[in-house]
Design an enzyme around this catalytic site. Structure first.
Site, mmCIF file in Angstrom:
data_model
loop_
_atom_site.group_PDB
_atom_site.id
_atom_site.type_symbol
_atom_site.label_atom_id
_atom_site.label_comp_id
_atom_site.label_asym_id
_atom_site.label_seq_id
_atom_site.Cartn_x
_atom_site.Cartn_y
_atom_site.Cartn_z
ATOM 1 N N ARG A 296 9.691 4.617 11.529
ATOM 2 C CA ARG A 296 8.292 3.063 11.046
ATOM 3 C C ARG A 296 7.669 3.020 11.957
ATOM 4 N NH1 ARG A 296 9.602 -1.523 11.827
ATOM 5 N NH2 ARG A 296 11.734 -1.653 12.162
ATOM 6 N N LYS B 48 -2.920 13.043 -4.373
ATOM 7 C CA LYS B 48 -3.443 13.769 -5.599
ATOM 8 C C LYS B 48 -4.302 15.197 -4.231
ATOM 9 C CE LYS B 48 -2.727 9.607 -7.913
ATOM 10 N NZ LYS B 48 -3.335 8.449 -7.266
ATOM 11 N N TYR C 51 -9.262 1.916 -8.629
ATOM 12 C CA TYR C 51 -8.275 2.038 -9.378
ATOM 13 C C TYR C 51 -7.352 0.927 -10.110
ATOM 14 C CZ TYR C 51 -3.236 4.009 -8.911
ATOM 15 O OH TYR C 51 -2.511 4.598 -8.959
HETATM 16 C C1 PLP Z 1 -3.147 6.820 -7.107
HETATM 17 C C2 PLP Z 1 -4.328 6.699 -6.933
HETATM 18 C C3 PLP Z 1 -3.940 5.395 -6.298
HETATM 19 C C4 PLP Z 1 -2.480 5.067 -5.811
HETATM 20 O O1 PLP Z 1 -2.137 6.082 -4.797
HETATM 21 P P1 PLP Z 1 -0.565 5.869 -5.017
HETATM 22 O O2 PLP Z 1 -0.594 7.207 -3.996
HETATM 23 O O3 PLP Z 1 0.107 6.027 -6.225
HETATM 24 O O4 PLP Z 1 0.413 4.751 -4.362
HETATM 25 C C5 PLP Z 1 -5.179 5.368 -4.960
HETATM 26 N N1 PLP Z 1 -6.149 5.097 -5.502
HETATM 27 C C6 PLP Z 1 -6.654 5.792 -6.668
HETATM 28 C C7 PLP Z 1 -8.247 6.352 -6.664
HETATM 29 C C8 PLP Z 1 -5.825 6.674 -6.920
HETATM 30 O O5 PLP Z 1 -6.257 7.731 -7.852
#
Ligand code: PLP
Length: 390
Positions: free
Chosen positions: A48, A199, A102
């Site tokens: 952490r 992503k 987002y």
């Molecule tokens: C998916 C996404 C997020 C959030 O991310 P998580 O890993 O789901 O918490 C933030 N910004 C964008 C542009 C995204 O596509």
């Protein structure tokens, strides 16, 4: 090694790797300990505290990819976003945010910030002038996204950085859609770069993670908030993410290529009414995208022609999966009006240009002709159904 002199794929593969001195294995060893002996009064190693061997090694890779001095890895993109924002905002402060954001970030701000006494304004549009118009005396942060979801709107990164510098405001960008392969905002004057590593960094739809990259000074400030909020990532997943990033350069380039070809294919298709992709010369943000992106990315969106059922089309696809997330090596589609923008009132969606039939398309690495074959068979299926129903 001088990071500026080595290529992107070499950074992806090697920068920050841990050496297996004991067995000379090819990959970074994985250290899962949550308890480490004291190495001195100043160094207390604890997951952490974001300072385990695997966390530090991967942070170095991400910093190098974003041309930043320092970086940190988080348990999710939202952990990264909320921690970065709260590190620079306190009661009485104000933040300017881009209108098209987002959904999770929009929810964080609109559902939580009032309770913290943090003011916020969403811009009218995505031009630098729209951001400047929203600035107040107590504005501390400007937050934006480019390309943004779902119309791949392009914001002028250097333009925003210039305005913020003039007013002494910290800039934060969500660089998720572009990935560091296609866009390195720090080169254009941005202070803090944030990713949902879920992503393109993860890229295989099996890791939830986030990252922040910035100057050493800003990261120190973010770290102090991060260790209290506790949004760190397990070392096992850190290790998986390191492995994923090794192939990010070649993955994203293949996705760029498929998306570019698909945008051209759909644009010339008689059953398609509109295509949104920053790589298309007709896209309103094309010239700016060209000046700030190395590739136009693997995301596009499109609308089918009149009378063609967007949801029936998605159900008729066999290879391309209707799915919630994006950026994996498999191609996926989704309906923003039913997923990412479902909570937005229909009127507001319409005003932003998000048609109910809009389809968001995340291109994977499949062979291009297999993707178009799937699209053609799905179009035949829905047209056949329409004829049968008459
Ligand atoms: C998916 C996404 C997020 C959030 O991310 P998580 O890993 O789901 O918490 C933030 N910004 C964008 C542009 C995204 O596509």
């Amino acid at each position: 090694m001088d990071q500026d002199k080595i290529g992107l794929n070499t950074v992806c593969t090697h920068t920050g790797e841990l050496k297996d001195e004991l067995y000379k294995g090819a990959t970074s060893p994985l250290y899962m300990s949550t308890s480490y002996a004291f190495e001195g009064v100043d160094i207390k190693r604890y997951p952490r505290y974001f300072n385990t061997p695997n966390q530090l090694a991967l942070s170095e890779k991400i910093a190098a990819l974003e041309h930043a001095e320092s970086a940190m890895i988080f348990g999710s993109g939202m952990a990264a976003i909320s921690t970065a924002l709260l590190a620079f905002l306190e009661a009485g402060d104000h933040v300017v945010l881009q209108k098209m954001l987002y959904g999770g970030t929009y929810a964080l701000v609109t559902e939580q910030f009032d309770r913290f006494g943090i003011g916020y304004t969403f811009t009218e549009g995505s031009e630098p002038a729209d951001f400047e118009a929203a600035i107040r005396d107590n504005t501390r942060v400007i937050y934006f996204e480019t390309p943004s979801n779902p119309l791949l709107t392009i914001t002028d990164i250097a333009g925003i950085a210039g305005i913020a510098k003039k007013h002494g405001i910290v800039t934060m960008i969500d660089n998720t859609f572009a990935s560091p392969v296609n866009q390195t905002p720090i080169d254009f004057g941005i202070d803090v770069v944030i990713h949902s590593a879920t992503k393109y960094m993860g890229g295989h739809s099996d890791i939830l993670a986030g990252a922040v990259a910035s100057s050493a000074e800003a990261m120190e400030r973010i770290f102090k908030v991060a260790r209290s909020l506790g949004g760190s990532l397990s070392d096992y997943t850190v290790w998986m993410l390191e492995r994923s990033i090794k192939t990010m350069g070649i993955r994203v380039k293949a996705q760029n290529e498929n998306a570019g070809k698909m945008a051209a294919y759909l644009s010339g298709h008689s059953d398609v009414a509109a295509v949104f992709y920053p790589g298309l010369p007709g896209h309103p943000g094309h010239e700016i995208a060209k000046s700030q992106m190395k590739g136009y990315g693997g995301m596009l969106s499109f609308e089918l022609g009149p009378g063609l059922d967007a949801s029936g089309f998605q159900k008729a696809l066999r290879l391309i999966k209707p799915s919630m997330s994006l950026a994996g090596i498999e191609s996926t589609v989704s309906s923003p009006c039913k997923t990412s923008h479902a909570l937005m009132p229909a009127e507001e969606r319409k005003e932003q240009g998000i048609a109910d039939g809009l389809i968001r398309f995340s291109l994977g690495i499949e062979d291009f002709q297999d993707l178009t074959k799937d699209i053609e068979q799905a179009l035949r299926t829905i047209k056949g159904k329409a004829v049968a129903a008459r």
